[in-house]
Structure formats: C-alpha cells, structure tokens
Design a protein around this motif. Structure first.
Motif, PDB file in Angstrom:
ATOM      1  N   UNK A 453       0.792  -1.226   0.000  1.00  0.00           N
ATOM      2  CA  UNK A 453       0.000   0.000   0.000  1.00  0.00           C
ATOM      3  C   UNK A 453       0.828   1.282   0.000  1.00  0.00           C
ATOM      4  N   UNK A 454       1.867   1.439   0.847  1.00  0.00           N
ATOM      5  CA  UNK A 454       2.598   2.709   0.872  1.00  0.00           C
ATOM      6  C   UNK A 454       3.363   3.021  -0.409  1.00  0.00           C
ATOM      7  N   UNK A 455       3.624   1.984  -1.227  1.00  0.00           N
ATOM      8  CA  UNK A 455       4.422   2.184  -2.434  1.00  0.00           C
ATOM      9  C   UNK A 455       3.605   2.251  -3.721  1.00  0.00           C
ATOM     10  N   UNK A 456       2.407   1.665  -3.721  1.00  0.00           N
ATOM     11  CA  UNK A 456       1.707   1.512  -4.994  1.00  0.00           C
ATOM     12  C   UNK A 456       0.227   1.899  -4.962  1.00  0.00           C
ATOM     13  N   UNK A 457      -0.327   2.219  -3.820  1.00  0.00           N
ATOM     14  CA  UNK A 457      -1.742   2.583  -3.781  1.00  0.00           C
ATOM     15  C   UNK A 457      -1.942   3.984  -4.355  1.00  0.00           C
ATOM     16  N   UNK A 458      -3.137   4.219  -4.855  1.00  0.00           N
ATOM     17  CA  UNK A 458      -3.456   5.543  -5.409  1.00  0.00           C
ATOM     18  C   UNK A 458      -3.297   6.626  -4.347  1.00  0.00           C
ATOM     19  N   UNK A 459      -3.729   6.322  -3.131  1.00  0.00           N
ATOM     20  CA  UNK A 459      -3.630   7.311  -2.057  1.00  0.00           C
ATOM     21  C   UNK A 459      -2.199   7.656  -1.691  1.00  0.00           C
ATOM     22  N   UNK A 460      -1.263   6.786  -2.029  1.00  0.00           N
ATOM     23  CA  UNK A 460       0.132   7.012  -1.651  1.00  0.00           C
ATOM     24  C   UNK A 460       0.921   7.777  -2.706  1.00  0.00           C
ATOM     25  N   UNK A 461       0.230   8.291  -3.738  1.00  0.00           N
ATOM     26  CA  UNK A 461       0.941   9.122  -4.697  1.00  0.00           C
ATOM     27  C   UNK A 461       1.426  10.398  -4.017  1.00  0.00           C
ATOM     28  N   UNK A 462       2.614  10.885  -4.388  1.00  0.00           N
ATOM     29  CA  UNK A 462       3.130  12.124  -3.791  1.00  0.00           C
ATOM     30  C   UNK A 462       2.151  13.277  -4.003  1.00  0.00           C
ATOM     31  N   UNK A 463       2.118  14.235  -3.065  1.00  0.00           N
ATOM     32  CA  UNK A 463       3.051  14.377  -1.942  1.00  0.00           C
ATOM     33  C   UNK A 463       2.672  13.593  -0.696  1.00  0.00           C
ATOM     34  N   UNK A 464       1.579  12.838  -0.741  1.00  0.00           N
ATOM     35  CA  UNK A 464       1.113  12.163   0.472  1.00  0.00           C
ATOM     36  C   UNK A 464       1.910  10.919   0.807  1.00  0.00           C
ATOM     37  N   UNK A 465       2.548  10.284  -0.185  1.00  0.00           N
ATOM     38  CA  UNK A 465       3.217   9.019   0.080  1.00  0.00           C
ATOM     39  C   UNK A 465       4.369   8.762  -0.858  1.00  0.00           C
ATOM     40  N   UNK A 466       4.788   7.504  -0.926  1.00  0.00           N
ATOM     41  CA  UNK A 466       6.006   7.131  -1.647  1.00  0.00           C
ATOM     42  C   UNK A 466       5.730   6.392  -2.952  1.00  0.00           C
ATOM     43  N   UNK A 467       4.555   6.543  -3.519  1.00  0.00           N
ATOM     44  CA  UNK A 467       4.221   5.935  -4.799  1.00  0.00           C
ATOM     45  C   UNK A 467       4.801   6.793  -5.921  1.00  0.00           C
ATOM     46  N   UNK A 468       6.126   6.718  -6.093  1.00  0.00           N
ATOM     47  CA  UNK A 468       6.826   7.629  -6.996  1.00  0.00           C
ATOM     48  C   UNK A 468       6.709   7.233  -8.462  1.00  0.00           C
ATOM     49  N   UNK A 469       6.135   6.065  -8.765  1.00  0.00           N
ATOM     50  CA  UNK A 469       5.828   5.740 -10.159  1.00  0.00           C
ATOM     51  C   UNK A 469       4.495   6.351 -10.581  1.00  0.00           C
ATOM     52  N   UNK A 470       3.717   6.785  -9.601  1.00  0.00           N
ATOM     53  CA  UNK A 470       2.379   7.339  -9.795  1.00  0.00           C
ATOM     54  C   UNK A 470       1.439   6.285 -10.404  1.00  0.00           C
ATOM     55  N   UNK A 471       1.629   5.063  -9.957  1.00  0.00           N
ATOM     56  CA  UNK A 471       0.781   3.942 -10.358  1.00  0.00           C
ATOM     57  C   UNK A 471      -0.592   4.060  -9.709  1.00  0.00           C
ATOM     58  N   UNK A 472      -1.621   3.641 -10.449  1.00  0.00           N
ATOM     59  CA  UNK A 472      -2.972   3.627  -9.894  1.00  0.00           C
ATOM     60  C   UNK A 472      -3.781   2.540 -10.575  1.00  0.00           C
ATOM     61  N   UNK A 473      -4.324   1.634  -9.748  1.00  0.00           N
ATOM     62  CA  UNK A 473      -5.194   0.575 -10.258  1.00  0.00           C
ATOM     63  C   UNK A 473      -6.242   0.294  -9.195  1.00  0.00           C
ATOM     64  N   UNK A 474      -7.507   0.596  -9.483  1.00  0.00           N
ATOM     65  CA  UNK A 474      -8.571   0.391  -8.485  1.00  0.00           C
ATOM     66  C   UNK A 474      -8.660  -1.053  -7.977  1.00  0.00           C
ATOM     67  N   UNK A 475      -8.337  -2.021  -8.834  1.00  0.00           N
ATOM     68  CA  UNK A 475      -8.392  -3.425  -8.408  1.00  0.00           C
ATOM     69  C   UNK A 475      -7.335  -3.685  -7.333  1.00  0.00           C
TER      70      UNK A 475
END
Length: 545
Positions: A453-475
């Motif tokens: 979750x901290x690396x790949x969830x939609x909510x973890x996209x910067x600036x809120x988190x560490x999803x630096x690929x900006x990946x998002x998949x509802x599934x």
C-alpha cells in the motif's frame, strides 16, 4: 476484543495474518583508553530531522536513537510492547483506545502525553505541511478533509477543509482514541514507525529549527545541531524511561558522501560502525575485517521504478520486457559477490506472506522480452536513461544492468547518477524522472502491507506518500483494502497476495534484489546489531575491553 498490551510479543508469522568522521583507535585494540564516543556512518538525510517528514534510511537511523514510539521493533522483526504504549485495544479493529505509560518525558523535560501524539499526527497529516509521512494517516477518519484540493497537475487550488483528524480524540493525559475509516487489524503493528512518533509542544513554535536540533523522548538526545554534510552528535539521555538504556555515552552520526570513503575510514580504525558495506567491497570485507564483520538477513528491497507519467513507459509490455531482459543472478554474483538475492516478488523472504516465484516477468527471457518490445512499438533508437542517486555505491550494478539491456534488447543506455540524495528525492516526488530509476525500500513495520500500500496505492501518490511511479489501479487498491479489513492473518495474506499479483502484471516497478546486510565495525566496539530494517541498534552497542 482485539487487545495488545505491553510485554506481549507478536511473531512475524502471526503479523502477516506490515526511500554515512570517527573515534580514534587501532582496529582490534579494545584497550582501556577506548573512546566513550561511538561513530556511525550514514549518508545525507533527505529532509530535516522531523519524524513525520523522515521516510528514508539515513534520517530514520538518527531518529531511532532520538525517539521511542508507542511500540518498538526487535532486531528480528518482532513487535515489542516496550515503548510508550501500555495497551492498544479495539472491539472492532476500527476504534482503537491507546493507553500510555506514565513517566515518559521529552529531552526538554516536558511530559509525553496523549496530546503529544495527537498533535503530531494532525500536523503530519495536514497537507500544507508537506510531510512525506502524511500517507500513513490516510486510514484515520477525516484524513481527506486535511488534504488541499488540487488541479489536474496535482497543484493545490485552495486550503483543506479541516486542520485536525476527526478520528483522533484526547481522552485524558494518558489516553487517546483512534477511529479508522475502515477496519485494520494490524494497526498496532504500524505505530512504531517514525511518522507516528510524538512531538513536544516546542516543535510547533519553530518546526524549522526543530528539524536541525530535534527533541525526542528516546535513549539519546541531540548535543548540538545537525550540520548538513557533516552529521550530528547525540549523548545518552538522562532519565530515559525505556526498557534498555544506552551503554555508551555519546554517538557521532557522520555523513559520508561516498561509502567507499567510510569503508576506508573503518578499515583504518577511524570509524566505529559502517552499517552497510559498499557493493564493490562486498567480496573482500569479510577478510579485511576478520572478527569484525557481520552478515544479517534484511528486509531491504531494491527495484527500478518506471515513470508511468512518461509516454515511453506507459505500456505495461515495455515494463515487462525490460524486466525479462535483466539477469539478476549474474549481477548478484559478479557485482554483489552473492550478498544480494535475485528478487522474484515484492515482499522479501523475511516477511510473512512472501511467495517464491510470484513475479512471472522476473526470469530472464530475452526472446519474449524482444517480442513484447516490438508489440508495444518501443523506439529502440533512443537510449534508456537509468537514474540512481550519487554516493550510494550504485553505479557498478546499474551499469551492469544497462549493459544487459544493450546486449539483450539492442537499446543503448545513459547513466544518470550525478544527483545527491537531497536532489534526487525531489525529482522522484515531482514526476521528474525520464527513465527507470533506482529505488530501495526496507520495512517500516513487519507486514506485507508495508511493501504494497505505501508504495503503490493511489492514495500514496506524492506528496502524500512514496508511490513515486504514480501507479494507480482500483483493483489493486480494493484488494489491499480487503486485506486490511481481514479478521485473520491467513485471510489478510490471501488478499495481499492477490494484490501483489495485480501489481506484478502491471509492472510499475521492476523487482531486482533482496538484501543481505554486510556491516563492519572497529575493535573499539562490541555488540553491534543491524536489524531487519537495516538500522544499528544503538542501545545495544557497547565499548570493547
């Protein structure tokens, strides 16, 4: 009732169901004149030393000496109720009551109270404060109201609707409640991570000054300001309320821009502890530091992030092809001298929920890789830019990886390794990468959740988190949420595994290596323990002799 209390311990198996100058002395001397100060090598922290804004290894190492959280993590990854919390209880895994021990104080003499946690968490969650650990509060009720509205480019367009989380409530000086937006049975496991540390009232008077000379509640206190490029000196804190007081009087955290220089200083006896041996010295370290070399299992995970915001890497077939063109075993053997293990999943083997072979695109398959690149219409005439931070000992293995891509795919590469961590980090969080970029992650708390979750969830996209690929998949997001709400470890693992399968099909990142930590130390110190987080347990270190 879900009840976790002080003195209880949760094994990893049960839990899964969680971005380096020296003390003098001759190596091996251990004489009576050994210095009271112990020097530890680190790299430059990426941000000021504020718990909510420190989510990388170097700053976290310092904070672990300065603070004690609600719970603590043992060297083997177990959760221990030896911190500030006396108990953390819930009837439904939604509303949690946190009871604190009496007697804990900050280094300025003020008491650690329920408000010390609640105020700190509100500050970190409030988006205008731009704290890198904000995302870790996303599951607390009211988090959305603390986030500023943004435009299509992610730029703020106004102020948040609120400044405090509705899910936090101070009951009395030693009790507070946390109401989550959904059930999360593993909540008590997460709160030993540094964004959950308490803050004294003095922090809010001048957060900027605090970041240079932090005031914690841990076994050591700051003896002076942190000096960029140099480091910080800590001394044993008087009246520390924790279970294990430090055995040494002083710590020097010394910043090294080049880990090879730190290695040379350690070899000469001018540095006491080097927590991580640079890759190019892996093969000789055990011989050169005979009797003062340690090799320990680790939760570290090295991977390449793909900039999904760049059209060239938007097609998952491109990402899958790049992954299948890499011979991880060859790099692990020839560059890391066997101290890295080829990664075939995103959850390390030391964490419950790991599955061998989870990544179907992590095995070398040159023919299939070329077919996928052709199917995706990838332009092979343009070089691939490979990004990594300077001063981290990464150039040799990234160059080897680039050579494999050139040989196996017929695509040239360019090394982009000239940026220090303080420059590299902001690019990660602002969509500044133009090609695959080196990332590393070590667990913040012992659960597979922490590697998803901290690396790949939609909510973890910067600036809120560490999803630096900006990946998002509802599934993916939905499966992680189901794992979070699971009533048992087995059920949680099942959903987390399914989420990992979705992730590894989309391939926003390319798994590369799992760590084995090599550390070395001088003859002036004993009992050097580097835990699964890759951090030195500074309360365990003793002077030799």
């Amino acid at each position: 009732m879900t009840r976790t209390t002080r003195h209880s311990r949760l094994a990893l198996a049960a839990l899964a169901g969680t971005v380096l100058l020296g003390a003098c002395g001759t190596p091996g001397s251990g004489d009576d004149n050994a210095p009271e100060s112990v020097s530890i090598a680190i790299g430059e922290p990426a941000a000021p030393l504020v718990p909510g804004n420190t989510v990388e290894e170097y700053g976290s190492q310092i904070l672990e000496s300065l603070w004690t959280g609600l719970v603590e993590y043992d060297a083997d990854g177990e959760v221990s109720y030896t911190g500030v919390a006396d108990s953390i209880e819930s009837e439904d895994s939604v509303t949690w009551t946190v009871a604190l021990q009496d007697g804990w104080t900050f280094h300025d003499g003020t008491p650690v109270t329920a408000a010390s946690f609640v105020d700190a968490w509100n500050y970190t969650a409030y988006s205008p404060n731009a704290q890198a650990g904000s995302y870790f509060f996303a599951n607390i009720e009211g988090y959305g109201d603390l986030q500023a509205p943004t435009d299509d480019n992610g730029e703020p367009t106004g102020e948040p609707a609120a400044t405090e989380l509705t899910g936090l409530r101070v009951v009395d000086d030693l009790t507070f409640t946390v109401t989550l937006s959904a059930p999360f049975a593993q909540f008590p496991v997460t709160v030993g991570y540094n964004p959950f540390f308490p803050l004294p009232e003095s922090f809010f008077d001048d957060p900027e000054a605090f970041g240079s000379r932090p005031i914690g509640n841990g076994p050591f206190r700051a003896a002076g300001d942190y000096v960029p490029g140099s480091g910080i000196t800590l001394v044993a804190a008087d009246g520390f309320a924790g279970a294990q007081a430090p055995a040494v009087e002083e710590l020097e955290y010394r910043v090294y821009a080049d880990p090879k220089t730190a290695y040379t200083d350690a070899l000469a006896g001018n540095l006491d502890i080097l927590p991580r041996v640079p890759a190019e010295m892996s093969e000789v370290a055990q011989q050169e530091f005979e009797g003062r070399y340690e090799e320990t299992a680790a939760s570290g995970f090295t991977f390449l992030g793909l900039p999904l915001y760049e059209e060239r890497y938007a097609d998952p077939r491109v990402r899958q092809a790049l992954s299948m063109a890499i011979d991880r075993d060859a790099i692990a053997e020839h560059i890391f001298a066997g101290t890295r293990e080829a990664a075939d999943s995103v959850v390390p083997p030391v964490v419950g929920g790991h599955r061998d072979g989870a990544c179907g695109y992590c095995a070398l398959d040159v023919d299939r890789a070329n077919d996928l690149l052709d199917e995706a219409g990838f332009d092979r005439t343009q070089p691939i830019e490979l990004w990594f931070n300077a001063g981290g000992g990464n150039e040799a293995w990234v160059e080897a990886l680039g050579n494999q891509l050139r040989t196996n795919l017929g695509v040239e590469y360019v090394l982009r390794g000239d940026l220090a961590p303080a420059e590299y980090g902001p690019l990660l969080f602002t969509q500044g990468m133009t090609g695959p970029f080196r990332m590393g992650w070590s667990m913040d708390y012992p659960s597979p959740h922490n590697f998803l979750e901290p690396l790949y969830s939609t909510q973890a996209q910067p600036p809120a988190g560490a999803n630096t690929t900006f990946y998002s998949n509802p599934e993916f997001d939905a499966l992680v949420a189901q794992g979070n709400e699971a009533a048992s470890s087995e059920e949680a693992i099942s959903f987390y595994n399914q989420a990992e399968d979705v992730l590894l099909e989309d391939m926003p990142i390319i798994p590369l290596f799992f760590d084995v930590t090599q550390s070395v130390h001088s003859g002036d110190v004993d009992d050097v323990v580097v835990d699964l987080f890759g951090r030195v347990d500074t309360t365990a270190v003793t002077l030799a002799g």
